[in-house]
Motif scaffolding. Sequence first.
Motif, PDB file in Angstrom:
ATOM      1  N   THR A   1       0.808  -1.211   0.000  1.00  0.00           N
ATOM      2  CA  THR A   1       0.000   0.000   0.000  1.00  0.00           C
ATOM      3  C   THR A   1       0.847   1.269   0.000  1.00  0.00           C
ATOM      4  O   THR A   1       0.323   2.366  -0.044  1.00  0.00           O
ATOM      5  N   GLU A   2       2.164   1.125   0.069  1.00  0.00           N
ATOM      6  CA  GLU A   2       3.024   2.296   0.115  1.00  0.00           C
ATOM      7  C   GLU A   2       3.284   2.821  -1.295  1.00  0.00           C
ATOM      8  O   GLU A   2       3.585   2.065  -2.206  1.00  0.00           O
ATOM      9  N   SER A   3       3.160   4.120  -1.436  1.00  0.00           N
ATOM     10  CA  SER A   3       3.452   4.743  -2.707  1.00  0.00           C
ATOM     11  C   SER A   3       4.966   4.774  -2.892  1.00  0.00           C
ATOM     12  O   SER A   3       5.705   5.119  -1.987  1.00  0.00           O
ATOM     13  N   SER A   4       5.437   4.375  -4.090  1.00  0.00           N
ATOM     14  CA  SER A   4       6.881   4.295  -4.304  1.00  0.00           C
ATOM     15  C   SER A   4       7.446   5.591  -4.863  1.00  0.00           C
ATOM     16  O   SER A   4       8.648   5.818  -4.806  1.00  0.00           O
ATOM     17  N   GLY A   5       6.565   6.403  -5.438  1.00  0.00           N
ATOM     18  CA  GLY A   5       7.050   7.618  -6.070  1.00  0.00           C
ATOM     19  C   GLY A   5       7.378   7.418  -7.531  1.00  0.00           C
ATOM     20  O   GLY A   5       7.624   8.362  -8.264  1.00  0.00           O
TER      21      GLY A   5
ATOM     22  N   GLU B   1       3.855  15.429  -5.797  1.00  0.00           N
ATOM     23  CA  GLU B   1       5.144  16.028  -6.171  1.00  0.00           C
ATOM     24  C   GLU B   1       5.440  15.749  -7.650  1.00  0.00           C
ATOM     25  O   GLU B   1       5.827  16.638  -8.404  1.00  0.00           O
ATOM     26  N   TRP B   2       5.196  14.504  -8.043  1.00  0.00           N
ATOM     27  CA  TRP B   2       5.422  14.111  -9.436  1.00  0.00           C
ATOM     28  C   TRP B   2       4.490  14.887 -10.371  1.00  0.00           C
ATOM     29  O   TRP B   2       4.914  15.408 -11.408  1.00  0.00           O
ATOM     30  N   LEU B   3       3.215  14.978  -9.991  1.00  0.00           N
ATOM     31  CA  LEU B   3       2.218  15.613 -10.861  1.00  0.00           C
ATOM     32  C   LEU B   3       2.471  17.111 -11.041  1.00  0.00           C
ATOM     33  O   LEU B   3       2.352  17.638 -12.149  1.00  0.00           O
ATOM     34  N   VAL B   4       2.844  17.778  -9.967  1.00  0.00           N
ATOM     35  CA  VAL B   4       3.129  19.224 -10.056  1.00  0.00           C
ATOM     36  C   VAL B   4       4.289  19.464 -11.029  1.00  0.00           C
ATOM     37  O   VAL B   4       4.205  20.317 -11.916  1.00  0.00           O
ATOM     38  N   LYS B   5       5.340  18.661 -10.881  1.00  0.00           N
ATOM     39  CA  LYS B   5       6.506  18.784 -11.781  1.00  0.00           C
ATOM     40  C   LYS B   5       6.122  18.503 -13.222  1.00  0.00           C
ATOM     41  O   LYS B   5       6.531  19.207 -14.144  1.00  0.00           O
ATOM     42  N   GLU B   6       5.333  17.452 -13.402  1.00  0.00           N
ATOM     43  CA  GLU B   6       4.909  17.045 -14.755  1.00  0.00           C
ATOM     44  C   GLU B   6       4.113  18.164 -15.441  1.00  0.00           C
ATOM     45  O   GLU B   6       4.370  18.504 -16.593  1.00  0.00           O
ATOM     46  N   LEU B   7       3.158  18.747 -14.728  1.00  0.00           N
ATOM     47  CA  LEU B   7       2.315  19.787 -15.322  1.00  0.00           C
ATOM     48  C   LEU B   7       3.129  21.048 -15.620  1.00  0.00           C
ATOM     49  O   LEU B   7       2.915  21.724 -16.628  1.00  0.00           O
ATOM     50  N   LYS B   8       4.084  21.345 -14.731  1.00  0.00           N
ATOM     51  CA  LYS B   8       4.964  22.497 -14.984  1.00  0.00           C
ATOM     52  C   LYS B   8       5.842  22.242 -16.199  1.00  0.00           C
ATOM     53  O   LYS B   8       6.062  23.145 -17.011  1.00  0.00           O
TER      54      LYS B   8
ATOM     55  N   PRO C   1      -0.063  14.685   7.759  1.00  0.00           N
ATOM     56  CA  PRO C   1       1.309  15.221   7.833  1.00  0.00           C
ATOM     57  C   PRO C   1       2.324  14.210   8.361  1.00  0.00           C
ATOM     58  O   PRO C   1       3.494  14.255   7.990  1.00  0.00           O
ATOM     59  N   ALA C   2       1.880  13.288   9.197  1.00  0.00           N
ATOM     60  CA  ALA C   2       2.800  12.324   9.806  1.00  0.00           C
ATOM     61  C   ALA C   2       3.529  11.468   8.781  1.00  0.00           C
ATOM     62  O   ALA C   2       4.615  10.973   9.037  1.00  0.00           O
ATOM     63  N   ARG C   3       2.921  11.280   7.611  1.00  0.00           N
ATOM     64  CA  ARG C   3       3.496  10.365   6.640  1.00  0.00           C
ATOM     65  C   ARG C   3       4.175  11.063   5.458  1.00  0.00           C
ATOM     66  O   ARG C   3       4.604  10.427   4.500  1.00  0.00           O
ATOM     67  N   ARG C   4       4.313  12.346   5.552  1.00  0.00           N
ATOM     68  CA  ARG C   4       4.838  13.121   4.437  1.00  0.00           C
ATOM     69  C   ARG C   4       6.313  12.821   4.165  1.00  0.00           C
ATOM     70  O   ARG C   4       7.141  12.837   5.080  1.00  0.00           O
ATOM     71  N   ILE C   5       6.630  12.515   2.910  1.00  0.00           N
ATOM     72  CA  ILE C   5       8.017  12.303   2.485  1.00  0.00           C
ATOM     73  C   ILE C   5       8.440  13.469   1.598  1.00  0.00           C
ATOM     74  O   ILE C   5       9.494  14.054   1.769  1.00  0.00           O
ATOM     75  N   ALA C   6       7.567  13.797   0.622  1.00  0.00           N
ATOM     76  CA  ALA C   6       7.882  14.862  -0.327  1.00  0.00           C
ATOM     77  C   ALA C   6       7.270  16.176   0.142  1.00  0.00           C
ATOM     78  O   ALA C   6       6.144  16.203   0.617  1.00  0.00           O
ATOM     79  N   GLU C   7       8.018  17.237  -0.001  1.00  0.00           N
ATOM     80  CA  GLU C   7       7.500  18.560   0.354  1.00  0.00           C
ATOM     81  C   GLU C   7       6.740  19.155  -0.831  1.00  0.00           C
ATOM     82  O   GLU C   7       7.325  19.460  -1.854  1.00  0.00           O
TER      83      GLU C   7
ATOM     84  N   VAL D   1      -3.455  25.910 -13.653  1.00  0.00           N
ATOM     85  CA  VAL D   1      -3.978  24.599 -13.272  1.00  0.00           C
ATOM     86  C   VAL D   1      -4.172  24.512 -11.752  1.00  0.00           C
ATOM     87  O   VAL D   1      -3.310  24.938 -10.982  1.00  0.00           O
ATOM     88  N   LEU D   2      -5.306  23.972 -11.364  1.00  0.00           N
ATOM     89  CA  LEU D   2      -5.550  23.692  -9.948  1.00  0.00           C
ATOM     90  C   LEU D   2      -5.815  22.197  -9.815  1.00  0.00           C
ATOM     91  O   LEU D   2      -6.805  21.683 -10.339  1.00  0.00           O
ATOM     92  N   ILE D   3      -4.898  21.510  -9.142  1.00  0.00           N
ATOM     93  CA  ILE D   3      -5.056  20.074  -8.913  1.00  0.00           C
ATOM     94  C   ILE D   3      -6.005  19.880  -7.733  1.00  0.00           C
ATOM     95  O   ILE D   3      -5.841  20.505  -6.679  1.00  0.00           O
ATOM     96  N   VAL D   4      -7.002  19.034  -7.924  1.00  0.00           N
ATOM     97  CA  VAL D   4      -7.958  18.722  -6.860  1.00  0.00           C
ATOM     98  C   VAL D   4      -7.657  17.306  -6.392  1.00  0.00           C
ATOM     99  O   VAL D   4      -7.794  16.356  -7.164  1.00  0.00           O
ATOM    100  N   GLU D   5      -7.221  17.167  -5.137  1.00  0.00           N
ATOM    101  CA  GLU D   5      -6.827  15.850  -4.633  1.00  0.00           C
ATOM    102  C   GLU D   5      -7.664  15.432  -3.431  1.00  0.00           C
ATOM    103  O   GLU D   5      -8.172  16.269  -2.683  1.00  0.00           O
ATOM    104  N   ASP D   6      -7.780  14.125  -3.252  1.00  0.00           N
ATOM    105  CA  ASP D   6      -8.506  13.580  -2.110  1.00  0.00           C
ATOM    106  C   ASP D   6      -7.669  13.689  -0.846  1.00  0.00           C
ATOM    107  O   ASP D   6      -8.086  14.246   0.156  1.00  0.00           O
ATOM    108  N   ILE D   7      -6.450  13.133  -0.913  1.00  0.00           N
ATOM    109  CA  ILE D   7      -5.622  13.068   0.296  1.00  0.00           C
ATOM    110  C   ILE D   7      -4.150  13.112  -0.068  1.00  0.00           C
ATOM    111  O   ILE D   7      -3.746  12.584  -1.100  1.00  0.00           O
ATOM    112  N   ILE D   8      -3.373  13.767   0.766  1.00  0.00           N
ATOM    113  CA  ILE D   8      -1.924  13.745   0.597  1.00  0.00           C
ATOM    114  C   ILE D   8      -1.334  12.913   1.717  1.00  0.00           C
ATOM    115  O   ILE D   8      -1.497  13.235   2.891  1.00  0.00           O
ATOM    116  N   ASP D   9      -0.711  11.830   1.310  1.00  0.00           N
ATOM    117  CA  ASP D   9      -0.155  10.868   2.247  1.00  0.00           C
ATOM    118  C   ASP D   9       1.367  11.082   2.237  1.00  0.00           C
ATOM    119  O   ASP D   9       1.870  11.974   2.904  1.00  0.00           O
ATOM    120  N   SER D  10       2.089  10.327   1.426  1.00  0.00           N
ATOM    121  CA  SER D  10       3.532  10.571   1.312  1.00  0.00           C
ATOM    122  C   SER D  10       3.798  11.872   0.554  1.00  0.00           C
ATOM    123  O   SER D  10       4.830  12.498   0.744  1.00  0.00           O
TER     124      SER D  10
END
Length: 184
Positions: free
Chosen positions: A78-82, A113-120, A136-142, A99-108
């Motif tokens: 269940t862990e996102s690999s990135g 992070e990937w999507l923001v870079k891709e769209l830019k 916030p407890a599970r955040r890896i990417a800023e 662009v405004l990304i609409v997301e359900d939940i930010i986990d890692s």
Amino acid sequence: MQISDVRDDIADELISREEIHGKIKEVAAQVSEDYKNTYPLLVAVLKGAVNTMAIFSQEVSIPVQIDFMTLSSYGAGTESSGKITVRQDLGCDVAGRDVLIVEDIIDSGLTLEWLVKELKSRGAASVEVFALLEKPARRIAEVDVKYKGFTIPDEFVVGFGLDYDEKYRNLDSIAVLKPEVYQA
Ligand code: IMP
Ligand code: MG
């Protein structure tokens, strides 16, 4: 015959339907103001963000374009690999768009992070994020999240688009499942 109900498997409701709608309405009012001179492109990541997008887009009062993307992140369990791949791409060009990304939940945060870079990299004029939930407890990417809904503890949640084994997306609140559900 016993008729089953998705609510039967819930141990604890964290955020009610009313609270969710109230928060989405607040964010939508802010977004309508912030983007009043543009024609923003709202991008939701399938399938989890569909419920949030449905309510949010109706609460936004300015003209918007709506599009969807399906992403998959490969990793153990269940862990996102990135390592993200696009399974279904947007139907439009984002070059020059706000662009405004609409997301359900930010986990890692790795998916976002990937999507923001891709769209830019595709030439979007600006990329901002609205996330209904944040763990916030599970955040890896800023990732810079301009529009925030609720902060939740490090617990697996379902409902309002979020699933466990593809179920509970149709629950109208955010909840924690009974432990026995995972043992089935
Ligand atoms: P990440 O931020 O890249 O780790 O991945 C976020 C994605 O994982 C979300 O968009 C959800 O689809 C899924 N996800 C993360 N936490 C939960 C949860 O508590 N319940 C259900 N899905 C989750
Ligand atoms: Mg998602």
